[in-house]
Write a protein that holds these residues in place. Structure first.
Motif, PDB file in Angstrom:
ATOM      1  N   GLU A   1     -22.181   3.453 -27.466  1.00  0.00           N
ATOM      2  CA  GLU A   1     -21.591   4.797 -27.382  1.00  0.00           C
ATOM      3  C   GLU A   1     -21.011   5.024 -25.983  1.00  0.00           C
ATOM      4  N   ILE A   2     -20.359   3.999 -25.466  1.00  0.00           N
ATOM      5  CA  ILE A   2     -19.776   4.104 -24.129  1.00  0.00           C
ATOM      6  C   ILE A   2     -18.414   3.410 -24.132  1.00  0.00           C
ATOM      7  N   ASP A   3     -17.465   4.017 -23.455  1.00  0.00           N
ATOM      8  CA  ASP A   3     -16.118   3.464 -23.340  1.00  0.00           C
ATOM      9  C   ASP A   3     -16.051   2.655 -22.044  1.00  0.00           C
ATOM     10  N   LYS A   4     -16.224   1.327 -22.166  1.00  0.00           N
ATOM     11  CA  LYS A   4     -16.303   0.458 -20.988  1.00  0.00           C
ATOM     12  C   LYS A   4     -15.025   0.516 -20.152  1.00  0.00           C
ATOM     13  N   GLU A   5     -13.892   0.571 -20.834  1.00  0.00           N
ATOM     14  CA  GLU A   5     -12.629   0.615 -20.114  1.00  0.00           C
ATOM     15  C   GLU A   5     -12.529   1.891 -19.275  1.00  0.00           C
ATOM     16  N   ARG A   6     -12.985   3.013 -19.846  1.00  0.00           N
ATOM     17  CA  ARG A   6     -12.957   4.276 -19.109  1.00  0.00           C
ATOM     18  C   ARG A   6     -13.922   4.235 -17.922  1.00  0.00           C
ATOM     19  N   VAL A   7     -15.085   3.618 -18.114  1.00  0.00           N
ATOM     20  CA  VAL A   7     -16.059   3.487 -17.020  1.00  0.00           C
ATOM     21  C   VAL A   7     -15.419   2.769 -15.836  1.00  0.00           C
ATOM     22  N   ASP A   8     -14.737   1.663 -16.116  1.00  0.00           N
ATOM     23  CA  ASP A   8     -14.084   0.893 -15.046  1.00  0.00           C
ATOM     24  C   ASP A   8     -13.017   1.729 -14.334  1.00  0.00           C
ATOM     25  N   ARG A   9     -12.238   2.482 -15.116  1.00  0.00           N
ATOM     26  CA  ARG A   9     -11.170   3.296 -14.526  1.00  0.00           C
ATOM     27  C   ARG A   9     -11.745   4.422 -13.662  1.00  0.00           C
ATOM     28  N   VAL A  10     -12.820   5.053 -14.144  1.00  0.00           N
ATOM     29  CA  VAL A  10     -13.425   6.161 -13.392  1.00  0.00           C
ATOM     30  C   VAL A  10     -14.052   5.661 -12.092  1.00  0.00           C
ATOM     31  N   LEU A  11     -14.835   4.581 -12.175  1.00  0.00           N
ATOM     32  CA  LEU A  11     -15.531   4.072 -10.989  1.00  0.00           C
ATOM     33  C   LEU A  11     -14.580   3.431  -9.987  1.00  0.00           C
ATOM     34  N   SER A  12     -13.432   2.944 -10.464  1.00  0.00           N
ATOM     35  CA  SER A  12     -12.459   2.355  -9.546  1.00  0.00           C
ATOM     36  C   SER A  12     -11.574   3.413  -8.880  1.00  0.00           C
ATOM     37  N   GLY A  13     -11.679   4.654  -9.379  1.00  0.00           N
ATOM     38  CA  GLY A  13     -10.877   5.732  -8.809  1.00  0.00           C
ATOM     39  C   GLY A  13      -9.561   5.972  -9.521  1.00  0.00           C
ATOM     40  N   ALA A  14      -9.257   5.155 -10.558  1.00  0.00           N
ATOM     41  CA  ALA A  14      -8.005   5.330 -11.294  1.00  0.00           C
ATOM     42  C   ALA A  14      -8.021   6.604 -12.138  1.00  0.00           C
ATOM     43  N   LEU A  15      -9.228   7.047 -12.530  1.00  0.00           N
ATOM     44  CA  LEU A  15      -9.374   8.278 -13.311  1.00  0.00           C
ATOM     45  C   LEU A  15     -10.423   9.142 -12.606  1.00  0.00           C
ATOM     46  N   PRO A  16     -10.073   9.755 -11.484  1.00  0.00           N
ATOM     47  CA  PRO A  16     -11.064  10.442 -10.644  1.00  0.00           C
ATOM     48  C   PRO A  16     -11.596  11.720 -11.276  1.00  0.00           C
ATOM     49  N   TRP A  17     -12.775  12.096 -10.813  1.00  0.00           N
ATOM     50  CA  TRP A  17     -13.390  13.370 -11.218  1.00  0.00           C
ATOM     51  C   TRP A  17     -12.677  14.510 -10.494  1.00  0.00           C
ATOM     52  N   ASP A  18     -12.405  15.565 -11.217  1.00  0.00           N
ATOM     53  CA  ASP A  18     -11.761  16.749 -10.652  1.00  0.00           C
ATOM     54  C   ASP A  18     -12.699  17.930 -10.861  1.00  0.00           C
ATOM     55  N   GLU A  19     -13.010  18.653  -9.774  1.00  0.00           N
ATOM     56  CA  GLU A  19     -13.961  19.773  -9.871  1.00  0.00           C
ATOM     57  C   GLU A  19     -13.521  20.819 -10.896  1.00  0.00           C
ATOM     58  N   ARG A  20     -12.227  20.896 -11.163  1.00  0.00           N
ATOM     59  CA  ARG A  20     -11.747  21.895 -12.116  1.00  0.00           C
ATOM     60  C   ARG A  20     -12.209  21.601 -13.537  1.00  0.00           C
ATOM     61  N   MET A  21     -12.726  20.388 -13.782  1.00  0.00           N
ATOM     62  CA  MET A  21     -13.200  20.042 -15.125  1.00  0.00           C
ATOM     63  C   MET A  21     -14.394  20.890 -15.539  1.00  0.00           C
ATOM     64  N   LEU A  22     -15.108  21.446 -14.569  1.00  0.00           N
ATOM     65  CA  LEU A  22     -16.223  22.334 -14.883  1.00  0.00           C
ATOM     66  C   LEU A  22     -15.738  23.740 -15.204  1.00  0.00           C
ATOM     67  N   ASN A  23     -14.486  24.036 -14.924  1.00  0.00           N
ATOM     68  CA  ASN A  23     -14.002  25.405 -15.039  1.00  0.00           C
ATOM     69  C   ASN A  23     -12.904  25.599 -16.075  1.00  0.00           C
ATOM     70  N   GLN A  24     -12.273  24.489 -16.486  1.00  0.00           N
ATOM     71  CA  GLN A  24     -11.072  24.646 -17.299  1.00  0.00           C
ATOM     72  C   GLN A  24     -11.378  25.305 -18.636  1.00  0.00           C
ATOM     73  N   ASP A  25     -10.346  25.854 -19.252  1.00  0.00           N
ATOM     74  CA  ASP A  25     -10.508  26.615 -20.481  1.00  0.00           C
ATOM     75  C   ASP A  25     -10.553  25.728 -21.721  1.00  0.00           C
ATOM     76  N   GLY A  26     -10.183  24.464 -21.534  1.00  0.00           N
ATOM     77  CA  GLY A  26     -10.269  23.539 -22.657  1.00  0.00           C
ATOM     78  C   GLY A  26     -11.671  22.975 -22.762  1.00  0.00           C
ATOM     79  N   ASP A  27     -11.780  21.700 -23.095  1.00  0.00           N
ATOM     80  CA  ASP A  27     -13.086  21.065 -23.150  1.00  0.00           C
ATOM     81  C   ASP A  27     -13.703  21.062 -21.756  1.00  0.00           C
ATOM     82  N   VAL A  28     -15.006  21.357 -21.684  1.00  0.00           N
ATOM     83  CA  VAL A  28     -15.660  21.588 -20.395  1.00  0.00           C
ATOM     84  C   VAL A  28     -15.569  20.398 -19.461  1.00  0.00           C
ATOM     85  N   HIS A  29     -15.700  19.216 -19.994  1.00  0.00           N
ATOM     86  CA  HIS A  29     -15.823  18.046 -19.130  1.00  0.00           C
ATOM     87  C   HIS A  29     -14.583  17.168 -19.118  1.00  0.00           C
ATOM     88  N   GLY A  30     -13.535  17.591 -19.792  1.00  0.00           N
ATOM     89  CA  GLY A  30     -12.311  16.804 -19.755  1.00  0.00           C
ATOM     90  C   GLY A  30     -12.390  15.518 -20.533  1.00  0.00           C
TER      91      GLY A  30
END
Length: 452
Positions: free
Chosen positions: A407-436
């Motif tokens: 139940e894990i997307d390995k490709e996404r894990v690599d992209r997030v940890l490498s900085g290609a898909l960075p965490w954005d603080e606005r993901m806690l606040n946006q009006d769409g899905d809470v976590h993006g």
């Protein structure tokens, strides 16, 4: 682009302010200890604000995670794997604590004072809890009291029941799930507002603990403190790091770097619960499915307390040596088995480890309870290492359980940890899905989409 950059910069300055506040708090604690002690309510108030949000966040997360899964068996598989892993790792942590404690022999040559004896008696008062009391305590008086009393395990129970009920309702439960999703977004928006008080809370907490303890009181207890920190580091980087690399192929350093702001928050508040909501959000952003995150993280906060396990065994040896009543090998093994049970359900908040230690000794070796007062003065500093280790353990556990259940997307894990898909603080606040991240699907459907 300019607006987005400005928002990111503002949160960046927030955490720089937390670092500055911690340093200022330490300075005030040394320069004006009497004034610093009076600032304790500021730190306590901030932690209480965070704790206020824990029950609704856990409830929404678990209900959405369990309720959105089509097969109840999958929830059972995730929960069973998580609990089995938690039991094994807690036992390993307890054993490592005993091994290092026997090597360092902390507490030799110390003598207990009447003040320390009184402090130990105070901590032990009412701390002893039988297994039956613990199990019955999981059941709340009413469905609502689980939220009003802030009991994590009670909230877990109610959330699981609600999640399975919505799951059984099928399409009829969809409107309720959508409603809870809206409530979750509201709760995370409130949390984002509270986080702007973090620098003030960090300043008050650090000033008070330094003002209360002082540097002289720490010198004679340096061995147990340094030994405990080193043991926690060995457990995290050697044990957890190796397992994470072998099972999931993920670098522990990269994962800890990704969670850097959460570790800073824990360090300043001495409470791993202060970062629980952000861990849930970041694990989903990392690529672990919502059901796995929703079940593993909240459960881990009650059952996967690796830092607390190390603390319990090392502190027990320290107290026994300091009181001139060292534990034999048989007594140590017996204590280890007892602490496996005693450590379960200890909340990840400041002071809980001390109460659990006192309760464990009260039930197992009553003659050592008075010695708990010896470490009251440094418990706050050890509490930080406990919280950091507990948090790291739960982050690793979430990735591992996601890997085992596919139940894990390995490709996404690599992209997030490498900085290609960075965490954005606005993901806690946006009006769409809470976590993006996308809405969860059943495992087969998720993998089919990922391959496509």
């Amino acid at each position: 682009m300019g607006v987005a950059a400005a928002k990111r910069d503002r949160t960046h300055y927030l955490y720089l302010a937390v670092i500055a506040a911690v340093g200022l708090g330490i300075l005030v604690g040394f320069v004006a200890p009497d004034v610093a002690v009076e600032l304790k309510p500021i730190g306590t108030g901030f932690v209480n604000l965070i704790k206020m949000m824990i029950s609704p966040i856990i409830f929404c997360t678990i209900v959405l995670g369990v309720g959105s899964v089509r097969k109840a068996a999958k929830v059972g598989a995730v929960g069973g794997l998580a609990l089995g892993y938690f039991l094994v790792m807690s036992t390993v942590a307890l054993a490592i604590g005993l091994l290092v404690g026997n090597f360092l022999e902390p507490g030799q040559g110390l003598h207990i004072t009447e003040a320390a004896r009184a402090a130990g008696e105070k901590q032990a008062a009412g701390a002893g809890e039988s297994t039956v009391d613990f199990l019955l305590g999981i059941i709340p008086t009413t469905m609502v009291s689980a939220f009003t009393e802030g009991e994590v395990l009670q909230t877990l129970l109610i959330a699981l029941l609600a999640g399975f009920a919505l799951q059984a309702m099928g399409a009829a439960g969809e409107p309720v799930l959508r409603g809870i999703g809206h409530i979750q977004r509201l709760v995370f928006r409130i949390l984002a507002m509270i986080m702007w008080a973090a620098p003030v809370g960090a300043f008050g907490a650090m000033a008070a603990v330094v003002g209360e303890t002082g540097i002289d009181a720490l010198k004679s207890l340096a061995i147990i403190m340094v030994g405990f920190y080193l043991t926690c580091a060995i457990f995290v980087f050697v044990v957890l790091g190796t397992i994470l690399r072998l099972v999931a192929g993920v670098s522990l350093i990269a994962l800890l770097k990704y969670l850097g702001r959460e570790f800073l928050l824990i360090l300043s508040t001495s409470s791993s619960e202060s970062a629980l909501p952000r861990l849930i959000a970041k694990m989903e952003h990392l690529g672990v499915s919502r059901p796995v995150v929703g079940i593993t993280v909240p459960t881990g906060y009650s059952f996967n307390l690796d830092g607390t396990a190390i603390y319990l065994t090392m502190s027990s040896l320290f107290i026994a040596n300091a009181m001139g009543d060292p534990l034999s090998a048989g007594e140590q093994i017996s204590l280890l088995l007892f602490m496996i049970v005693a450590s379960k359900g200890a909340a990840g908040v400041t002071g809980a480890g001390l109460a659990t230690l006192a309760g464990g000794l009260q039930s197992h070796r009553p003659g050592l309870v008075d010695g708990v007062g010896l470490i009251v003065g440094i418990d706050r500093f050890m509490s930080e290492a406990r919280a950091l280790t507990n948090f790291a353990g739960n982050a690793v556990a979430t990735v591992l359980v996601g890997t085992w259940t596919k139940e894990i997307d390995k490709e996404r894990v690599d992209r997030v940890l490498s900085g290609a898909l960075p965490w954005d603080e606005r993901m806690l606040n946006q009006d769409g899905d809470v976590h993006g991240v996308p809405e969860p699907r059943d495992g087969d459907e998720q993998r089919a989409v990922a391959k496509a």
